[in-house]
Design a protein around this motif. Sequence first.
Motif, PDB file in Angstrom:
ATOM      1  N   SER A 102     -21.908  22.554  14.099  1.00  0.00           N
ATOM      2  CA  SER A 102     -21.617  21.589  15.158  1.00  0.00           C
ATOM      3  C   SER A 102     -20.478  22.115  16.013  1.00  0.00           C
ATOM      4  N   GLY A 103     -20.247  21.451  17.132  1.00  0.00           N
ATOM      5  CA  GLY A 103     -19.170  21.838  18.034  1.00  0.00           C
ATOM      6  C   GLY A 103     -19.677  22.578  19.260  1.00  0.00           C
ATOM      7  N   ARG A 104     -18.768  22.843  20.175  1.00  0.00           N
ATOM      8  CA  ARG A 104     -19.123  23.517  21.425  1.00  0.00           C
ATOM      9  C   ARG A 104     -18.173  24.683  21.682  1.00  0.00           C
ATOM     10  N   VAL A 105     -18.704  25.715  22.345  1.00  0.00           N
ATOM     11  CA  VAL A 105     -17.921  26.864  22.785  1.00  0.00           C
ATOM     12  C   VAL A 105     -18.167  26.995  24.282  1.00  0.00           C
ATOM     13  N   LEU A 106     -17.225  26.511  25.078  1.00  0.00           N
ATOM     14  CA  LEU A 106     -17.413  26.433  26.522  1.00  0.00           C
ATOM     15  C   LEU A 106     -16.706  27.590  27.217  1.00  0.00           C
ATOM     16  N   LEU A 107     -17.473  28.418  27.902  1.00  0.00           N
ATOM     17  CA  LEU A 107     -16.921  29.486  28.733  1.00  0.00           C
ATOM     18  C   LEU A 107     -17.033  29.024  30.174  1.00  0.00           C
ATOM     19  N   GLU A 108     -15.902  28.590  30.736  1.00  0.00           N
ATOM     20  CA  GLU A 108     -15.869  27.979  32.063  1.00  0.00           C
ATOM     21  C   GLU A 108     -16.927  26.883  32.185  1.00  0.00           C
ATOM     22  N   GLY A 109     -17.011  26.043  31.153  1.00  0.00           N
ATOM     23  CA  GLY A 109     -17.904  24.894  31.175  1.00  0.00           C
ATOM     24  C   GLY A 109     -19.303  25.148  30.649  1.00  0.00           C
ATOM     25  N   ARG A 110     -19.673  26.399  30.433  1.00  0.00           N
ATOM     26  CA  ARG A 110     -21.013  26.726  29.940  1.00  0.00           C
ATOM     27  C   ARG A 110     -20.982  26.823  28.416  1.00  0.00           C
ATOM     28  N   ASP A 111     -21.812  26.044  27.744  1.00  0.00           N
ATOM     29  CA  ASP A 111     -21.787  25.968  26.290  1.00  0.00           C
ATOM     30  C   ASP A 111     -22.548  27.144  25.680  1.00  0.00           C
ATOM     31  N   LEU A 112     -21.795  28.082  25.109  1.00  0.00           N
ATOM     32  CA  LEU A 112     -22.418  29.258  24.509  1.00  0.00           C
ATOM     33  C   LEU A 112     -23.163  28.909  23.224  1.00  0.00           C
ATOM     34  N   ALA A 113     -22.730  27.862  22.540  1.00  0.00           N
ATOM     35  CA  ALA A 113     -23.373  27.488  21.281  1.00  0.00           C
ATOM     36  C   ALA A 113     -24.820  27.051  21.487  1.00  0.00           C
ATOM     37  N   GLY A 114     -25.161  26.642  22.705  1.00  0.00           N
ATOM     38  CA  GLY A 114     -26.508  26.174  22.977  1.00  0.00           C
ATOM     39  C   GLY A 114     -27.411  27.207  23.622  1.00  0.00           C
ATOM     40  N   LEU A 115     -26.904  28.441  23.839  1.00  0.00           N
ATOM     41  CA  LEU A 115     -27.712  29.465  24.493  1.00  0.00           C
ATOM     42  C   LEU A 115     -28.715  30.081  23.512  1.00  0.00           C
ATOM     43  N   SER A 116     -29.819  30.571  24.052  1.00  0.00           N
ATOM     44  CA  SER A 116     -30.764  31.323  23.233  1.00  0.00           C
ATOM     45  C   SER A 116     -30.161  32.682  22.902  1.00  0.00           C
ATOM     46  N   ASN A 117     -30.757  33.385  21.947  1.00  0.00           N
ATOM     47  CA  ASN A 117     -30.249  34.710  21.574  1.00  0.00           C
ATOM     48  C   ASN A 117     -30.296  35.671  22.757  1.00  0.00           C
ATOM     49  N   ASN A 118     -31.367  35.616  23.545  1.00  0.00           N
ATOM     50  CA  ASN A 118     -31.476  36.505  24.708  1.00  0.00           C
ATOM     51  C   ASN A 118     -30.413  36.186  25.746  1.00  0.00           C
ATOM     52  N   GLU A 119     -30.151  34.898  25.965  1.00  0.00           N
ATOM     53  CA  GLU A 119     -29.110  34.522  26.924  1.00  0.00           C
ATOM     54  C   GLU A 119     -27.731  34.947  26.432  1.00  0.00           C
ATOM     55  N   MET A 120     -27.527  34.841  25.129  1.00  0.00           N
ATOM     56  CA  MET A 120     -26.222  35.200  24.584  1.00  0.00           C
ATOM     57  C   MET A 120     -25.986  36.702  24.660  1.00  0.00           C
ATOM     58  N   ARG A 121     -27.049  37.500  24.565  1.00  0.00           N
ATOM     59  CA  ARG A 121     -26.892  38.953  24.696  1.00  0.00           C
ATOM     60  C   ARG A 121     -26.359  39.333  26.073  1.00  0.00           C
ATOM     61  N   LYS A 122     -26.670  38.524  27.071  1.00  0.00           N
ATOM     62  CA  LYS A 122     -26.181  38.796  28.431  1.00  0.00           C
ATOM     63  C   LYS A 122     -24.697  38.459  28.571  1.00  0.00           C
ATOM     64  N   VAL A 123     -24.197  37.614  27.667  1.00  0.00           N
ATOM     65  CA  VAL A 123     -22.784  37.226  27.707  1.00  0.00           C
ATOM     66  C   VAL A 123     -21.915  38.252  26.995  1.00  0.00           C
ATOM     67  N   ARG A 124     -22.398  38.738  25.841  1.00  0.00           N
ATOM     68  CA  ARG A 124     -21.614  39.702  25.064  1.00  0.00           C
ATOM     69  C   ARG A 124     -21.429  41.002  25.852  1.00  0.00           C
TER      70      ARG A 124
END
Length: 337
Positions: free
Chosen positions: A75-97
């Motif tokens: 549970s919980g949220r990880v907000l990068l300038e308001g965008r919740d990384l905890a809710g991203l798909s694996n492919n979307e998260m790869r674009k962040v890392r």
Amino acid sequence: MSQAAPGGGGQPLLQVQDLRTVFRTSGGDVTAVDGVSIEVEHGKTLGIVGESGCGKSVLSLSIMRLIAHPGRIASGRVLLEGRDLAGLSNNEMRKVRGRDIGMIFQEPMTSLNPVHTVGFQITEGIRVHEPKASKAELRERGIAALERVRIPSPERRFDEYPHQLSGGMRQRVMIAMALACSPRLLIADEPTTALDVTVQAQILDLLRDLQAETGMSIILITHDLGVIAEMADDVAVMYAGRVVERTTARALFEDPQHPYALGLLGSIPRLDEDRERLLAIQGTVPPPFALPPGCRFNPRCPFAIDACRAEVPLLREITAGHEAACLRAPVEESVAA
């Protein structure tokens, strides 16, 4: 806490809100990060400090969404300038890392791949995020990254393997890898562990210079309060998976409010004090599957009373911008009680 840097729009770059990370075991779920909330301002450094086993590294891996099975963010949220990384798909998260958040992992000798050259590993993030980059461009940018972290003879080092470099150089390579795509946030997990004092000072100077040059924010994870004093603007003290004190670095050193932070500071030798023996915190951090009732620090706390063994303390503001999870805070009143 520190104010946002100009251009931050008043919103922190990163907000972690009530984050819980659990691991499934044969005996049930074990919580390694339990309701942690932190903020990182634009262009500032947040230090996360605590003994080994307090959950610091699991927190950093949770932010990066690198928790492997059987672990998960419950549970919980990880907000990068308001965008919740905890809710991203694996492919979307790869674009962040790499692009938005870079990370320096512990132990560069084991984090670097021994069968690939330094240059190949530094440019790997660029290849992922900029697939159209040519081989010549990748080499040019990789060498520039090595120059940026002050590695001598970068053209030669680009083609060498990790085992051919010293410990300090390998750490600089890790920094170059993390910054190759110019991320806005750098997570540095124990970046000076196992380095001698001289090399440690060089690495910290390098991080400070790169931050001034790029304006990036830093999460600095360490057990070394000397590093916190030198680098951090804000501090979160972690114990047994929770944040027990949160304030500015100056306030922590001048007026610690949690007995755990007080004990950590008391174990550091100081030139302005004449003490025959340093203070020591008795015992060890409890494992997440065997936590004591009430305050998790109570078995080791010299100020604990019966209420500490029955009631779970929540973070509360002791003075303006200074929070502690202790029933007996302020510390001065607790000691006198």
